[in-house]
Scaffold this motif. Structure first.
Motif, PDB file in Angstrom:
ATOM      1  N   VAL A   1      45.475  33.659  28.760  1.00  5.82           N
ATOM      2  CA  VAL A   1      46.241  34.328  29.824  1.00  5.82           C
ATOM      3  C   VAL A   1      45.892  33.773  31.200  1.00  5.82           C
ATOM      4  O   VAL A   1      46.747  33.705  32.071  1.00  5.82           O
TER       5      VAL A   1
ATOM      6  N   GLY B   1      37.920  39.730  36.918  1.00  8.98           N
ATOM      7  CA  GLY B   1      39.177  39.172  36.402  1.00  8.98           C
ATOM      8  C   GLY B   1      39.763  38.263  37.461  1.00  8.98           C
ATOM      9  O   GLY B   1      40.948  38.288  37.759  1.00  8.98           O
TER      10      GLY B   1
ATOM     11  N   ASP C   1      32.331  40.641  31.083  1.00 11.31           N
ATOM     12  CA  ASP C   1      33.528  41.345  30.614  1.00 11.31           C
ATOM     13  C   ASP C   1      33.648  42.712  31.280  1.00 11.31           C
ATOM     14  O   ASP C   1      32.676  43.476  31.293  1.00 11.31           O
ATOM     15  N   LEU C   2      34.821  42.984  31.802  1.00 12.79           N
ATOM     16  CA  LEU C   2      35.082  44.279  32.443  1.00 12.79           C
ATOM     17  C   LEU C   2      34.790  45.445  31.498  1.00 12.79           C
ATOM     18  O   LEU C   2      34.425  46.541  31.945  1.00 12.79           O
ATOM     19  N   ARG C   3      34.947  45.207  30.190  1.00 10.79           N
ATOM     20  CA  ARG C   3      34.735  46.301  29.236  1.00 10.79           C
ATOM     21  C   ARG C   3      33.262  46.654  29.098  1.00 10.79           C
ATOM     22  O   ARG C   3      32.915  47.637  28.460  1.00 10.79           O
TER      23      ARG C   3
ATOM     24  N   VAL D   1      42.440  43.151  40.063  1.00 13.21           N
ATOM     25  CA  VAL D   1      43.801  42.709  40.368  1.00 13.21           C
ATOM     26  C   VAL D   1      44.370  41.981  39.155  1.00 13.21           C
ATOM     27  O   VAL D   1      43.840  40.940  38.740  1.00 13.21           O
ATOM     28  N   ALA D   2      45.413  42.566  38.592  1.00 16.24           N
ATOM     29  CA  ALA D   2      46.100  41.997  37.417  1.00 16.24           C
ATOM     30  C   ALA D   2      45.142  41.759  36.255  1.00 16.24           C
ATOM     31  O   ALA D   2      45.215  40.737  35.581  1.00 16.24           O
ATOM     32  N   ILE D   3      44.236  42.678  36.026  1.00 11.72           N
ATOM     33  CA  ILE D   3      43.324  42.568  34.874  1.00 11.72           C
ATOM     34  C   ILE D   3      43.441  43.778  33.947  1.00 11.72           C
ATOM     35  O   ILE D   3      43.411  43.620  32.724  1.00 11.72           O
TER      36      ILE D   3
ATOM     37  N   VAL E   1      43.503  45.302  29.236  1.00 12.46           N
ATOM     38  CA  VAL E   1      42.501  46.128  28.559  1.00 12.46           C
ATOM     39  C   VAL E   1      43.220  47.278  27.844  1.00 12.46           C
ATOM     40  O   VAL E   1      43.854  48.128  28.492  1.00 12.46           O
TER      41      VAL E   1
ATOM     42  N   ASP F   1      35.079  40.804  42.568  1.00  9.46           N
ATOM     43  CA  ASP F   1      36.431  40.519  42.068  1.00  9.46           C
ATOM     44  C   ASP F   1      36.350  40.283  40.566  1.00  9.46           C
ATOM     45  O   ASP F   1      35.939  39.208  40.124  1.00  9.46           O
TER      46      ASP F   1
ATOM     47  N   ASP G   1      34.667  36.765  35.490  1.00  4.35           N
ATOM     48  CA  ASP G   1      35.759  36.566  34.524  1.00  4.35           C
ATOM     49  C   ASP G   1      35.136  36.273  33.162  1.00  4.35           C
ATOM     50  O   ASP G   1      34.011  35.775  33.090  1.00  4.35           O
ATOM     51  N   HIS G   2      35.873  36.578  32.104  1.00  4.75           N
ATOM     52  CA  HIS G   2      35.321  36.280  30.772  1.00  4.75           C
ATOM     53  C   HIS G   2      35.907  34.996  30.193  1.00  4.75           C
ATOM     54  O   HIS G   2      35.562  34.609  29.097  1.00  4.75           O
ATOM     55  N   ASP G   3      36.790  34.370  30.942  1.00  6.88           N
ATOM     56  CA  ASP G   3      37.429  33.155  30.449  1.00  6.88           C
ATOM     57  C   ASP G   3      36.603  31.936  30.869  1.00  6.88           C
ATOM     58  O   ASP G   3      36.361  31.725  32.063  1.00  6.88           O
TER      59      ASP G   3
ATOM     60  N   GLY H   1      40.104  34.995  37.614  1.00  8.87           N
ATOM     61  CA  GLY H   1      41.021  33.953  37.172  1.00  8.87           C
ATOM     62  C   GLY H   1      40.624  32.556  37.613  1.00  8.87           C
ATOM     63  O   GLY H   1      39.498  32.306  38.048  1.00  8.87           O
TER      64      GLY H   1
HETATM   65  C1  LIG Z   1      46.406  37.429  35.471  1.00 11.81           C
HETATM   66  S1  LIG Z   1      44.774  36.864  35.822  1.00 11.81           S
HETATM   67  C2  LIG Z   1      44.493  37.566  37.418  1.00 11.81           C
HETATM   68  C3  LIG Z   1      43.687  36.691  38.357  1.00 11.81           C
HETATM   69  C4  LIG Z   1      43.466  37.255  39.760  1.00 11.81           C
HETATM   70  N1  LIG Z   1      42.780  38.524  39.722  1.00 11.81           N
HETATM   71  C5  LIG Z   1      44.785  37.424  40.467  1.00 11.81           C
HETATM   72  O1  LIG Z   1      45.330  38.525  40.439  1.00 11.81           O
HETATM   73  O2  LIG Z   1      45.305  36.448  41.004  1.00 11.81           O
HETATM   74  C6  LIG Z   1      43.791  37.923  34.788  1.00 11.81           C
HETATM   75  C7  LIG Z   1      42.363  37.451  34.622  1.00 11.81           C
HETATM   76  O3  LIG Z   1      41.611  38.506  34.034  1.00 11.81           O
HETATM   77  C8  LIG Z   1      40.709  37.938  33.106  1.00 11.81           C
HETATM   78  N2  LIG Z   1      40.345  38.980  32.141  1.00 11.81           N
HETATM   79  C9  LIG Z   1      41.155  39.617  31.259  1.00 11.81           C
HETATM   80  N3  LIG Z   1      40.455  40.549  30.566  1.00 11.81           N
HETATM   81  C10 LIG Z   1      39.189  40.496  31.040  1.00 11.81           C
HETATM   82  C11 LIG Z   1      37.985  41.216  30.736  1.00 11.81           C
HETATM   83  N4  LIG Z   1      37.978  42.174  29.796  1.00 11.81           N
HETATM   84  N5  LIG Z   1      36.856  40.907  31.418  1.00 11.81           N
HETATM   85  C12 LIG Z   1      36.852  39.928  32.362  1.00 11.81           C
HETATM   86  N6  LIG Z   1      37.956  39.212  32.699  1.00 11.81           N
HETATM   87  C13 LIG Z   1      39.102  39.486  32.044  1.00 11.81           C
HETATM   88  C14 LIG Z   1      41.481  36.789  32.485  1.00 11.81           C
HETATM   89  O4  LIG Z   1      40.600  35.835  31.916  1.00 11.81           O
HETATM   90  C15 LIG Z   1      42.224  36.252  33.684  1.00 11.81           C
HETATM   91  O5  LIG Z   1      41.501  35.241  34.330  1.00 11.81           O
END
Ligand SMILES: C[S@@+](CC[C@H](N)C(=O)[O-])C[C@H]1O[C@@H](n2cnc3c(N)ncnc32)[C@H](O)[C@@H]1O
Length: 270
Positions: A18, A79, A130-132, A158-160, A164, A77, A105-107, A81
């Protein structure tokens, strides 16, 4: 398939991610054909996806400037990205050169790329977490090196949260984070929703199915469900609204109709 230098060995570059799809929608170059193919499939149902992402990023930058204007100099911040143009540390440090930013971020691609971008910046860092599992974030040495949790922090989700699932209890994670923050801290949040999308939900559902099929379901929540993430915060005006309507720099009416999809808001902890 050739593996570029920025792609860590640990990642499977045959499975879409993602964060790399998001990078593609935003015109970035840290994505593979599998990511582009999945993103294009989603765009067949919702051609305006890049507009939603751009409106999300524009809101995030306005919210960061707002937070600095309110005296906040620390940003967490989660998630974050793959950094594209106009990242949180760039916006915050342009407004206040001493601002500190911890990305999480977890990616693995997001983490590797952030490390490269942040090299030499003593006031910004990236943590793979990981946010979880909010405790792992809150207790990490990296976070404590940059962020003083006894002082106000802007927490960016933001957008994370739409990645979940309810079974992973996102509300508990958000509560745990809030409890660790000092009074005066802010929650900056955006979330996907069927509300506002200029298409019937059945059609938008086709794009949502693409995410389900790549085993990264996109959880579309209602406005009320999203508002619950702000429990324990006082909403900053104008409340929870579509991203272009949150303290716009330019007339929101000029935006593409897709930009009004989903919700954005900022809350302040009393
Ligand atoms: C759509 S991007 C948003 C990036 C940035 N926050 C923005 O809004 O421009 C979502 C990000 O959340 C990360 N993500 C998703 N689930 C996550 C989790 N459980 N823990 C940490 N990161 C997570 C994904 O790897 C991805 O990089």
């Amino acid at each position: 398939m050739e593996r570029p230098a920025w792609a860590p060995r640990s990642i499977d570059i045959t499975v879409p991610s993602v964060s790399r799809m998001y990078d593609y929608y935003l015109g970035g170059s840290h994505n593979f054909e599998v990511d582009r193919e999945a993103a294009r499939r989603a765009m067949e149902f919702m051609p305006g996806l890049p507009k939603i992402m751009q409106a999300n990023r524009a809101f995030m930058r306005r919210a960061v400037r707002f937070a600095v204007g309110e005296g906040i100099t620390q940003f967490l911040d989660i998630g974050s990205g793959i950094p594209t143009f106009g990242n949180v540390h760039e916006v915050a440090q342009a407004a206040d050169p001493g601002a500190r930013v911890m990305y999480v971020d977890h990616d693995p691609v997001a983490v590797a790329h952030s490390q490269a971008v942040l090299e030499g910046n003593d006031n910004a860092g990236i943590l793979a977490a990981d946010l979880r599992k909010p405790r792992e974030i809150l207790d990490s040495a990296e976070v404590h090196e940059l962020i003083d949790l006894n002082r106000p922090v802007a927490l960016l989700l933001v957008a994370i949260l739409h990645f979940v699932e309810d079974t992973d209890d996102p509300y508990t994670a958000v509560t745990e984070l809030r409890e660790a923050l000092a009074p005066g801290s802010m929650l900056v949040l955006t979330h996907a929703s069927y509300e506002g999308i200029p298409l019937p939900p059945e059609r938008a559902g086709g794009a949502v199915d693409v995410y389900k099929n790549i085993r990264n379901p996109l959880i579309m929540r209602s406005r009320d469900e999203i508002a619950r993430f702000f429990e324990g915060y006082d909403m900053v005006e104008p409340g929870l609204v579509s991203p272009p309507r949150w303290r716009p720099d330019t007339a929101p009416e000029d935006e593409d109709p897709y930009a009004f999809s989903g919700f954005a808001g900022v809350g302040r902890k009393a």
